[in-house]
Scaffold this active site. Structure first.
Site, PDB file in Angstrom:
ATOM      1  N   ASP A  62       0.860  -1.181   0.000  1.00  0.00           N
ATOM      2  CA  ASP A  62       0.000   0.000   0.000  1.00  0.00           C
ATOM      3  C   ASP A  62       0.898   1.233   0.000  1.00  0.00           C
ATOM      4  OD1 ASP A  62      -1.790   2.035   0.346  1.00  0.00           O
ATOM      5  OD2 ASP A  62      -2.694   1.229   2.179  1.00  0.00           O
ATOM      6  N   ASN A  89       2.007   5.376 -11.345  1.00  0.00           N
ATOM      7  CA  ASN A  89       0.738   5.163 -12.040  1.00  0.00           C
ATOM      8  C   ASN A  89      -0.428   4.911 -11.096  1.00  0.00           C
ATOM      9  OD1 ASN A  89      -1.039   4.191 -14.401  1.00  0.00           O
ATOM     10  ND2 ASN A  89      -0.928   2.376 -13.084  1.00  0.00           N
ATOM     11  N   TYR A 154     -10.283  15.182  -7.601  1.00  0.00           N
ATOM     12  CA  TYR A 154      -9.466  14.382  -8.523  1.00  0.00           C
ATOM     13  C   TYR A 154      -8.648  15.299  -9.425  1.00  0.00           C
ATOM     14  CZ  TYR A 154      -8.288  10.925 -12.108  1.00  0.00           C
ATOM     15  OH  TYR A 154      -7.614  10.103 -12.980  1.00  0.00           O
ATOM     16  N   ALA A 156      -7.715  18.325  -8.786  1.00  0.00           N
ATOM     17  CA  ALA A 156      -6.693  18.985  -7.964  1.00  0.00           C
ATOM     18  C   ALA A 156      -5.479  18.089  -7.772  1.00  0.00           C
ATOM     19  CB  ALA A 156      -7.282  19.368  -6.610  1.00  0.00           C
ATOM     20  N   LYS A 158      -4.462  15.515  -9.624  1.00  0.00           N
ATOM     21  CA  LYS A 158      -3.756  15.228 -10.872  1.00  0.00           C
ATOM     22  C   LYS A 158      -3.058  16.475 -11.421  1.00  0.00           C
ATOM     23  CE  LYS A 158      -4.526  10.816 -11.308  1.00  0.00           C
ATOM     24  NZ  LYS A 158      -3.410   9.843 -11.323  1.00  0.00           N
TER      25      LYS A 158
END
Length: 268
Positions: A62, A89, A154, A156, A158
């Site tokens: 994790d 990724n 999301y 923000a 990325k």
């Protein structure tokens, strides 16, 4: 960069773009280790990858935890004999109106999409420096370039990952480590299964293999960015820069249908 014999660590490599990228790099002679949080999915991916390269390795961890990041770097370097390419990724998404998304899910996106790649990169830098010819690949999103309603957090995370990569590229310039940022558009991956939006709402999808091939080409040519979506995406990016109010109006007309289509989009 020459791909053959490069030692590559791909996070989130058990499915989607990460798995496709592992296949693409292995087919070009790279040595690959993949990570994932779910042991069953990771084992399934490993069996598929071993058909191309029996020596491929996997790491169940994790990355949102310090122990998971430390174990990932330690095991990857041990398995590969060093590290030349780090691919950040792994990611997660939860769409919907900001006020309706639980705080824990917002925090999960921030942790896995932004904090984990930054801290994993920091931990990997000594091994990458030892390579002398290294690349960091950050997988952002087209939504980082054009903010879409119902994807505020999301977007923000990325967008933050994109600027992190740009700043780090300049920080490391001349030191043997290049940084590439990829901005995929809609991609046919498990992460998108709960998203019901189609091309009419801006979510045309391409195969993960096409995105992976474009990223490999970007690595080979030391590109700064890989932006998917073709001319349509390029026009929208230009419009968003030159006349953002026009993009606001376009989304205004789509909002009711888009909200309904993405309200259950969740992959955390």
């Amino acid at each position: 960069m020459k791909i053959e014999d490069k030692r590559v660590l791909i996070t989130g490599g058990s499915s989607g773009i990460g798995l496709a990228l592992a296949h693409a790099l292995l087919s070009r002679g790279a040595k690959v280790a993949v990570t994932g949080r779910r042991p069953d999915a990771l084992a399934h991916a490993l069996r598929a990858l071993q058909q191309t390269a029996p020596s491929v390795s996997s790491i169940a961890a994790d990355l949102a935890t310090p122990d998971g990041r430390a174990a990932t770097i330690e095991q990857a370097v041990a398995a590969l004999g060093g590290l030349d390419i780090l691919v950040n990724n792994a990611g997660g998404v939860r769409a919907g109106r900001l006020e309706t998304i639980p705080e824990a899910e917002l925090q999960a996106m921030i942790d896995v999409n932004l904090v984990a790649p930054i801290l994993l990169t920091q931990a990997a830098l000594p091994a990458l420096r030892a390579s002398g010819d290294a690349t960091i690949v950050n997988i952002a999103s087209g939504i980082a370039l054009i903010g879409a309603p119902f994807y505020a957090t999301y977007a923000a995370t990325k967008a933050g990952l994109g600027r992190f990569g740009e700043a780090l590229r300049r920080e490391l310039k001349g030191e043997g480590i290049h940084v590439l940022t990829a901005f995929p558009g809609g991609t046919d991956t498990p992460m998108m299964k709960s998203n019901r939006a189609g091309p009419d709402l801006g979510f045309a999808r391409e195969p993960a293999s096409a995105v992976a091939d474009a990223i490999v080409e970007g690595i080979k040519t030391d590109a700064f960015e890989v932006i998917r979506g073709g001319e349509a995406r390029a026009r929208m990016i230009a419009l968003n820069r030159d006349d953002p109010a026009a993009v606001d109006e376009r989304f205004l007309g789509l909002k009711p249908a888009l909200e309904e289509a993405v309200k259950d989009h969740s992959a955390l």
